[in-house]
Write a protein that holds these residues in place. Structure first.
Motif, PDB file in Angstrom:
ATOM      1  N   UNK A 170       4.505  -5.590  13.033  1.00  0.00           N
ATOM      2  CA  UNK A 170       3.328  -6.111  12.676  1.00  0.00           C
ATOM      3  C   UNK A 170       3.086  -6.946  13.836  1.00  0.00           C
ATOM      4  N   UNK A 171       2.110  -7.221  14.787  1.00  0.00           N
ATOM      5  CA  UNK A 171       1.975  -7.292  16.064  1.00  0.00           C
ATOM      6  C   UNK A 171      -0.291  -8.120  15.402  1.00  0.00           C
ATOM      7  N   UNK A 172      -0.487  -9.645  16.051  1.00  0.00           N
ATOM      8  CA  UNK A 172      -1.182  -9.825  15.378  1.00  0.00           C
ATOM      9  C   UNK A 172      -2.043 -10.045  13.688  1.00  0.00           C
ATOM     10  N   UNK A 173      -3.359  -8.981  14.461  1.00  0.00           N
ATOM     11  CA  UNK A 173      -3.764  -8.632  13.552  1.00  0.00           C
ATOM     12  C   UNK A 173      -3.650  -7.470  13.310  1.00  0.00           C
ATOM     13  N   UNK A 174      -3.156  -6.731  13.604  1.00  0.00           N
ATOM     14  CA  UNK A 174      -2.530  -4.983  13.212  1.00  0.00           C
ATOM     15  C   UNK A 174      -1.274  -5.364  12.540  1.00  0.00           C
ATOM     16  N   UNK A 175      -0.975  -4.301  11.264  1.00  0.00           N
ATOM     17  CA  UNK A 175       0.373  -3.706  10.899  1.00  0.00           C
ATOM     18  C   UNK A 175       0.121  -2.360  11.077  1.00  0.00           C
ATOM     19  N   UNK A 176       1.034  -1.444  11.248  1.00  0.00           N
ATOM     20  CA  UNK A 176       1.567  -0.495  12.295  1.00  0.00           C
ATOM     21  C   UNK A 176       2.481   0.287  11.012  1.00  0.00           C
ATOM     22  N   UNK A 177       1.850   1.721   9.944  1.00  0.00           N
ATOM     23  CA  UNK A 177       2.576   1.583   9.290  1.00  0.00           C
ATOM     24  C   UNK A 177       2.718   3.106   9.526  1.00  0.00           C
ATOM     25  N   UNK A 178       4.415   3.692   9.464  1.00  0.00           N
ATOM     26  CA  UNK A 178       4.229   5.207   9.314  1.00  0.00           C
ATOM     27  C   UNK A 178       3.932   6.058   8.010  1.00  0.00           C
ATOM     28  N   UNK A 179       3.227   7.641   8.603  1.00  0.00           N
ATOM     29  CA  UNK A 179       3.142   8.507   7.222  1.00  0.00           C
ATOM     30  C   UNK A 179       2.952   9.353   7.351  1.00  0.00           C
ATOM     31  N   UNK A 180       2.948  10.056   5.525  1.00  0.00           N
ATOM     32  CA  UNK A 180       2.973  11.346   5.657  1.00  0.00           C
ATOM     33  C   UNK A 180       1.455  12.538   5.257  1.00  0.00           C
ATOM     34  N   UNK A 181       0.865  13.037   5.895  1.00  0.00           N
ATOM     35  CA  UNK A 181      -0.259  14.170   4.960  1.00  0.00           C
ATOM     36  C   UNK A 181       0.948  14.682   3.988  1.00  0.00           C
ATOM     37  N   UNK A 210       1.015  -1.355  -0.176  1.00  0.00           N
ATOM     38  CA  UNK A 210      -0.043   0.216   0.114  1.00  0.00           C
ATOM     39  C   UNK A 210       0.505   0.984  -0.138  1.00  0.00           C
ATOM     40  N   UNK A 211       0.550   1.908  -0.634  1.00  0.00           N
ATOM     41  CA  UNK A 211       1.238   3.387  -1.322  1.00  0.00           C
ATOM     42  C   UNK A 211       0.610   4.561  -0.386  1.00  0.00           C
ATOM     43  N   UNK A 212      -0.889   4.580  -0.524  1.00  0.00           N
ATOM     44  CA  UNK A 212      -1.176   5.507  -0.308  1.00  0.00           C
ATOM     45  C   UNK A 212      -2.786   5.177   0.551  1.00  0.00           C
ATOM     46  N   UNK A 213      -2.750   5.906   1.559  1.00  0.00           N
ATOM     47  CA  UNK A 213      -4.286   5.447   2.231  1.00  0.00           C
ATOM     48  C   UNK A 213      -4.831   7.339   3.106  1.00  0.00           C
ATOM     49  N   UNK A 214      -5.729   6.977   1.270  1.00  0.00           N
ATOM     50  CA  UNK A 214      -6.175   8.882   2.158  1.00  0.00           C
ATOM     51  C   UNK A 214      -5.082  10.182   1.116  1.00  0.00           C
ATOM     52  N   UNK A 215      -5.077  11.059   2.144  1.00  0.00           N
ATOM     53  CA  UNK A 215      -4.372  11.822   1.808  1.00  0.00           C
ATOM     54  C   UNK A 215      -2.784  11.137   1.982  1.00  0.00           C
ATOM     55  N   UNK A 216      -2.673  10.041   2.790  1.00  0.00           N
ATOM     56  CA  UNK A 216      -1.658  10.445   3.757  1.00  0.00           C
ATOM     57  C   UNK A 216      -0.791   9.333   2.741  1.00  0.00           C
ATOM     58  N   UNK A 217       0.676   9.917   2.371  1.00  0.00           N
ATOM     59  CA  UNK A 217       1.176   8.617   1.761  1.00  0.00           C
ATOM     60  C   UNK A 217       2.232   7.842   2.559  1.00  0.00           C
ATOM     61  N   UNK A 218       2.501   6.079   2.287  1.00  0.00           N
ATOM     62  CA  UNK A 218       2.845   5.444   3.485  1.00  0.00           C
ATOM     63  C   UNK A 218       4.370   5.527   3.218  1.00  0.00           C
ATOM     64  N   UNK A 219       5.611   5.773   4.866  1.00  0.00           N
ATOM     65  CA  UNK A 219       6.775   5.875   4.259  1.00  0.00           C
ATOM     66  C   UNK A 219       7.027   4.702   4.977  1.00  0.00           C
TER      67      UNK A 219
END
Length: 156
Positions: A17-28, A3-12
């Motif tokens: 990844x823990x259990x069912x959650x992936x934590x990403x850093x992004x920038x608006x 995933x490169x983008x979610x809404x107006x946020x660009x994934x950095x």
């Protein structure tokens, strides 16, 4: 699938990844604000999961303005995965601090306890019991305006 983008946020980058959650850093791309994205891999059609996510959103809205991580955006990706985008915090969790220094100086321990207690009291006054007030859900964020140069923020 990357995933490169979610809404107006660009994934950095992917942080963890823990259990069912992936934590990403992004920038608006609008404001330049850094953010954290929690991407859930659980099927949101599961009513229990959907109810947990809905409750998390309700609680976040009720506690806005308190020392709770600020929610920026929520939604569902075309592949059905739910996401939450919230402010990115600089600092460390209380769990990390305690693993590095199991015995905090008394003034530091009292300062942290006062802040956690103040947030909990205000949350209770608003009808919310924060059931995840454990060291890994207490973030110690840099804030020069706060006593001791850091502010407690509770994670949901």
């Amino acid at each position: 699938m990357t995933i490169e983008r979610i809404g107006s946020f660009r994934i950095i980058r992917t942080v963890s990844q823990v259990q069912h959650i992936t934590l990403l850093h992004a920038v608006s791309e609008k404001s330049g604000e850094r953010a954290a994205v929690r991407l859930y891999s659980i099927d949101s059609s599961n009513t229990e999961v959907a109810q947990q996510l809905e409750r998390m959103l309700e609680v976040t809205k009720l506690l806005s303005g308190l020392a709770v991580v600020k929610l920026l955006e929520t939604g569902r990706l075309p592949n059905g995965r739910d996401y939450l985008i919230h402010e990115q915090l600089l600092g460390e969790s209380l769990a990390t601090r305690l693993s590095n220094r199991p015995r905090l100086p008394l003034n530091e321990a009292l300062r942290i306890c006062r802040q956690v207690s103040a947030v909990a009291a205000e949350a209770h006054a608003r009808g919310v019991i924060h059931s995840r007030s454990r060291p890994d859900h207490v973030q110690l964020s840099h804030d020069l305006a706060a006593v001791g140069g850091e502010r407690v923020k509770l994670l949901q």
